[in-house]
Design an enzyme around this catalytic site. Structure first.
Site, PDB file in Angstrom:
ATOM      1  N   SER A 105       0.787  -1.262   0.143  1.00 32.40           N
ATOM      2  CA  SER A 105       0.153   0.042   0.157  1.00 32.40           C
ATOM      3  C   SER A 105       0.924   1.181  -0.024  1.00 32.40           C
ATOM      4  O   SER A 105       0.367   2.425  -0.197  1.00 32.40           O
ATOM      5  CB  SER A 105      -0.924  -0.006   1.167  1.00 32.40           C
ATOM      6  N   LYS A 108      -0.108   3.565  -2.892  1.00 31.69           N
ATOM      7  CA  LYS A 108      -0.920   4.722  -2.630  1.00 31.69           C
ATOM      8  C   LYS A 108      -0.412   6.067  -2.619  1.00 31.69           C
ATOM      9  O   LYS A 108      -1.255   6.831  -2.821  1.00 31.69           O
ATOM     10  CB  LYS A 108      -1.785   4.577  -1.388  1.00 31.69           C
ATOM     11  N   SER A 163      -6.094   2.834   4.784  1.00 28.92           N
ATOM     12  CA  SER A 163      -5.718   2.150   3.659  1.00 28.92           C
ATOM     13  C   SER A 163      -6.722   1.519   2.778  1.00 28.92           C
ATOM     14  O   SER A 163      -6.537   0.256   2.277  1.00 28.92           O
ATOM     15  CB  SER A 163      -4.416   1.063   4.100  1.00 28.92           C
TER      16      SER A 163
END
Length: 421
Positions: A105, A108, A163
């Site tokens: 993640s 991101k 997340s």
């Protein structure tokens, strides 16, 4: 300094008059050095005193150039990591900086850099069923529901704090769809100088061929801190997430920021983003400020110490970076974060105040192709540029005016003499 000026007459046959005027040094240049613009996080570190080998970060193993009095590097088990100055982009130390690994993640960060500018935080969006299709099994979720209306800021809180892959899917659909978002992110990565990143799934979910590197993640983190919205979201510890007529609290999963689950909060932490998948292991991009210095650290897949090792290894690298300030030579540099500033004069930068809050600065000046705005000279003030205000400018202006008056008087005398002849 001698300044030469010529006064030319419009009348036919009149000669040019040349005046040589001494100008005080104070009028020619401002007293003292020109202050640097506060256009990036923290104050810049001193320039490198030796040539930096641009290929060094591509080598395997740990790269560091310690000077006298520099602390020893901590023992870190991560497969790859980078410690860099967030202001100058100088890499203070690194290990396998360009090793391509699954980012989880932390990808991101690139998603946010790409999509954040397209929708204002107060804009509202009603989620359609199709926008939540294709979310990977076992994904982290914030709880976005079809048919509910959310502000864009709510969705970004879901991305940064929880997340939430569901929030990523909705925002991606708002920005052209999943495939388009993948292409946009790839283009953004290349525009920032990130050559190791290959985007397959914008939420960071494990996908064949999806990779990044500690170098690229540090680059994304540094670029994010220069965006006030990014800096605000990534440093938010807690927020309320709407659920129709009520809301519930969500907490940032970055333990260094919240101090949760037995991980001690890091003083001066500015966020940025953590991640985990079974393929990537634990990954983390962090930034912290101490005094006038801001560091960014990326850590990928620690091999020892369990799930919290990524936080403790980031902590030890941040501590080392602050202790090594001025005692190491840079081993490389993060690529310019706004190489295309000239093409986008509206790009804004952000400095980070001592309280850790993002503080927007004035629109960036074009620094030239490849120029790093964090190290480009500041624009000169109006006084220094034009030399038309302040006491130091008054004397040469008076002299010029006197010279012009004398020139006109001489020209008139010569015309009267010529008529008498």
């Amino acid at each position: 300094m001698i300044v030469t000026s010529a006064v030319r007459h419009a009348a036919a046959g009149s000669a040019a008059l040349l005046f040589v005027l001494p100008v005080p040094a104070a009028a020619a240049s401002p007293a003292g050095p020109v202050p640097r613009a506060d256009s990036s996080v923290g104050e810049p570190t001193p320039p490198a005193r030796r040539h930096v080998d641009p290929a060094r970060l591509g080598r395997q193993g740990t790269q560091v150039q310690r000077l006298s009095g520099a602390p020893e590097l901590p023992s870190v088990s991560a497969l790859s990591w980078v410690v860099a100055d967030a202001s100058t982009g100088e890499v203070l130390a690194a290990r396998n900086a360009h090793r391509k690994l699954p980012p989880a993640s932390t990808l991101k960060t690139l998603f946010a850099l790409t999509a954040l500018p397209h929708h204002g935080p107060s804009e509202q969006h009603t989620v359609a069923d199709a926008e939540l299709e294709g979310i990977g099994a076992g994904s982290s979720m914030v709880g976005v529901k079809e048919g509910y209306t959310y502000k864009v800021s709510d969705l970004w809180n879901g991305v940064f704090l929880s997340s939430g892959n569901d929030a990523v899917h909705v925002l991606a659909e708002m920005n052209g769809g999943w495939e388009s978002m993948t292409r946009q992110m790839q283009e953004k990565a290349r525009s920032l100088g990130a050559e190791d990143t290959h985007v397959v799934s914008p939420d960071g979910y494990d996908a064949p061929g999806q990779v990044s590197s500690a170098y690229d993640l540090a680059l994304f983190g540094r670029a994010g801190l220069q965006d006030p919205a990014f800096a605000r979201y990534c440093s938010t510890s807690y927020a309320d997430f709407p659920a129709g007529s009520w809301s519930y609290g969500i907490a940032n999963t970055n333990r260094l920021l919240t101090g949760a689950d037995g991980v001690e909060r890091y003083p001066g932490l500015l966020g940025i983003k953590n991640g985990y998948t079974s393929n990537a292991g634990n990954t983390l991009v962090s930034a912290a400020r101490r005094g006038d210095r801001t560091l960014v650290v990326s850590v990928m897949n620690p091999q020892e110490g369990g799930g919290h090792a990524v936080y403790e290894e980031a902590r030890s690298l941040l501590d080392w970076g602050f202790g090594a300030a001025g005692r190491v030579e840079p081993v490389g540099s993060l690529a310019p974060v706004r190489a295309k500033a000239a093409a986008d004069p509206g790009t804004r930068t952000v400095s980070v105040a001592r309280d850790g809050r993002a503080k927007p600065a004035a629109p960036a000046r074009a620094a030239g192709a490849g120029a790093d705005p964090a190290t480009s000279p500041a624009p000169r003030s109006a006084t220094a540029e034009a030399g038309t205000s302040g006491p130091s400018a008054g004397l040469p202006l008076a002299l010029v005016a006197s010279a012009c008056a004398a020139a006109l008087a001489l020209w008139g005398w010569r015309r009267r003499t010529a008529r008498r002849v």
